[in-house]
Design a protein around this motif. Structure first.
Motif, PDB file in Angstrom:
ATOM      1  N   UNK A   6       0.858  -1.182   0.000  1.00  0.00           N
ATOM      2  CA  UNK A   6       0.000   0.000   0.000  1.00  0.00           C
ATOM      3  C   UNK A   6       0.890   1.226   0.000  1.00  0.00           C
ATOM      4  N   UNK A   7       0.724   2.091  -0.999  1.00  0.00           N
ATOM      5  CA  UNK A   7       1.546   3.292  -1.124  1.00  0.00           C
ATOM      6  C   UNK A   7       0.643   4.514  -1.131  1.00  0.00           C
ATOM      7  N   UNK A   8       0.728   5.346  -0.096  1.00  0.00           N
ATOM      8  CA  UNK A   8      -0.040   6.594  -0.104  1.00  0.00           C
ATOM      9  C   UNK A   8       0.788   7.687  -0.781  1.00  0.00           C
ATOM     10  N   UNK A   9       0.086   8.639  -1.374  1.00  0.00           N
ATOM     11  CA  UNK A   9       0.787   9.670  -2.138  1.00  0.00           C
ATOM     12  C   UNK A   9       1.305   9.129  -3.458  1.00  0.00           C
ATOM     13  N   UNK A  10       0.631   8.108  -4.003  1.00  0.00           N
ATOM     14  CA  UNK A  10       1.144   7.371  -5.155  1.00  0.00           C
ATOM     15  C   UNK A  10       1.013   8.096  -6.483  1.00  0.00           C
ATOM     16  N   UNK A  11       0.322   9.226  -6.526  1.00  0.00           N
ATOM     17  CA  UNK A  11       0.080   9.898  -7.804  1.00  0.00           C
ATOM     18  C   UNK A  11       1.200  10.828  -8.232  1.00  0.00           C
ATOM     19  N   UNK A  12       2.122  11.148  -7.318  1.00  0.00           N
ATOM     20  CA  UNK A  12       3.191  12.078  -7.696  1.00  0.00           C
ATOM     21  C   UNK A  12       4.385  11.933  -6.760  1.00  0.00           C
ATOM     22  N   UNK A  13       5.492  12.560  -7.162  1.00  0.00           N
ATOM     23  CA  UNK A  13       6.660  12.663  -6.299  1.00  0.00           C
ATOM     24  C   UNK A  13       7.239  11.330  -5.855  1.00  0.00           C
ATOM     25  N   UNK A  32      -2.671   4.998  -3.273  1.00  0.00           N
ATOM     26  CA  UNK A  32      -3.656   5.851  -2.593  1.00  0.00           C
ATOM     27  C   UNK A  32      -3.293   7.306  -2.826  1.00  0.00           C
ATOM     28  N   UNK A  33      -4.274   8.110  -3.185  1.00  0.00           N
ATOM     29  CA  UNK A  33      -4.045   9.538  -3.326  1.00  0.00           C
ATOM     30  C   UNK A  33      -5.395  10.243  -3.404  1.00  0.00           C
ATOM     31  N   UNK A  34      -5.349  11.552  -3.539  1.00  0.00           N
ATOM     32  CA  UNK A  34      -6.595  12.322  -3.665  1.00  0.00           C
ATOM     33  C   UNK A  34      -7.274  12.063  -4.996  1.00  0.00           C
ATOM     34  N   UNK A  35      -6.476  11.708  -6.009  1.00  0.00           N
ATOM     35  CA  UNK A  35      -7.007  11.431  -7.350  1.00  0.00           C
ATOM     36  C   UNK A  35      -5.975  10.590  -8.102  1.00  0.00           C
ATOM     37  N   UNK A  36      -6.392  10.051  -9.241  1.00  0.00           N
ATOM     38  CA  UNK A  36      -5.485   9.280 -10.098  1.00  0.00           C
ATOM     39  C   UNK A  36      -4.806   8.147  -9.342  1.00  0.00           C
ATOM     40  N   UNK A  37      -5.577   7.409  -8.569  1.00  0.00           N
ATOM     41  CA  UNK A  37      -5.023   6.305  -7.786  1.00  0.00           C
ATOM     42  C   UNK A  37      -6.041   5.177  -7.680  1.00  0.00           C
ATOM     43  N   UNK A  38      -5.582   4.013  -7.242  1.00  0.00           N
ATOM     44  CA  UNK A  38      -6.487   2.874  -7.061  1.00  0.00           C
ATOM     45  C   UNK A  38      -7.513   3.153  -5.972  1.00  0.00           C
ATOM     46  N   UNK A  39      -7.050   3.827  -4.932  1.00  0.00           N
ATOM     47  CA  UNK A  39      -7.908   4.228  -3.817  1.00  0.00           C
ATOM     48  C   UNK A  39      -7.809   5.740  -3.666  1.00  0.00           C
TER      49      UNK A  39
END
Length: 259
Positions: A6-13, A32-39
């Motif tokens: 599980x990776x949070x902040x996965x949409x960038x950086x 996981x992220x605010x957008x563009x993620x599985x969760x």
């Protein structure tokens, strides 16, 4: 055997670089992220944190092998308190039960070399006490003064690093066979830091506070490699460590004062 991460902040950086690296080596990654993620989930709210846990439980079938709590903010605003400390801790503690079925459970979060920078003692104490309303109120005060807003970020990272040190040796983590650690990056070239690094004046200002004599500012893949190892099966005994991947900032700033 394929491991589920599980990776949070996965949409960038750093989060994006880490998720891509883990997938390349054969792991299953739930981003996981605010957008563009599985969760999609907002870690600045209690509702968002609860949603994260439920969505991950459903997406993973209730069993995971690693938690990489990477999502964070650097802005001098109260939301930074909500995400960087309370969101980070809620992610790690909330997902911890899903590690129980893993043969090699691992967990890691993101601190920062900014934990060595000036901070606000009152805010750190409120974070340590788990007082989110109080911490948000204190952050509002700090954010309202241009001379103190910068203390918010450093305070969240100091408090999180201390939380890792206190929690990792306990029954819930080490006692359950789960290595819990953190990394403390220096300046990483990401969309978050890009505006600060656009000019030579900005870069010099950053270097003054974050000296990085070894190879200068780092690309996101640098901390990603360290994070990937920390959640690997090879990491069996690191416990409560805050590992500085900072080009030498810690060594320059603190020298041998940690002993």
């Amino acid at each position: 055997m394929t491991r589920t991460m599980i990776v949070t902040g996965a949409a960038s950086g750093i989060g994006k670089a880490t998720a891509e690296l883990l997938r390349e080596r054969g792991d299953t990654v739930i981003g996981v992220d605010l957008r563009d993620a599985d969760v999609t989930a907002d870690l600045s709210t209690a509702e968002g944190r609860a949603s994260l846990i439920e969505q991950v439980r459903e997406a993973s079938g209730g069993r995971i092998d690693g938690i990489l709590a990477i999502a964070g903010l650097a802005a001098p605003i109260p939301a930074t308190v909500a995400v960087n400390f309370f969101g980070m801790v809620a992610t790690l503690e909330g997902l911890r039960p899903l590690l129980s079925g893993s043969e090699a459970p691992r967990a890691v979060g993101i601190a920062s070399m900014a934990s060595l920078h000036p901070h606000d003692d009152e805010l750190v104490a409120l974070l340590t006490a788990g007082d989110e309303p109080g911490a948000l109120a204190r952050a509002e005060v700090l954010a309202g003064d241009p001379s103190t807003g910068h203390l918010i970020y450093a305070s969240t990272k100091k408090a999180f690093a201390q939380w890792v040190r206190r929690a990792a040796p306990g029954e819930d983590w080490a006692g359950a066979g789960i290595p819990l650690n953190a990394i403390a990056p220096g300046v990483i070239v990401t969309p978050m830091t890009a505006p600060l690094l656009e000019t030579e004046e900005g870069r010099e200002q950053i270097r003054a506070g974050v000296p990085m004599p070894l190879n200068g500012f780092a690309e996101a893949i640098v901390p990603a490699h360290l994070l990937a190892w920390l959640v690997s099966e090879e990491n069996t005994h690191l416990c409560g460590q805050v590992i500085f991947v900072d080009g030498g900032s810690d060594a320059v700033i603190r020298g041998d004062s940690t002993w």
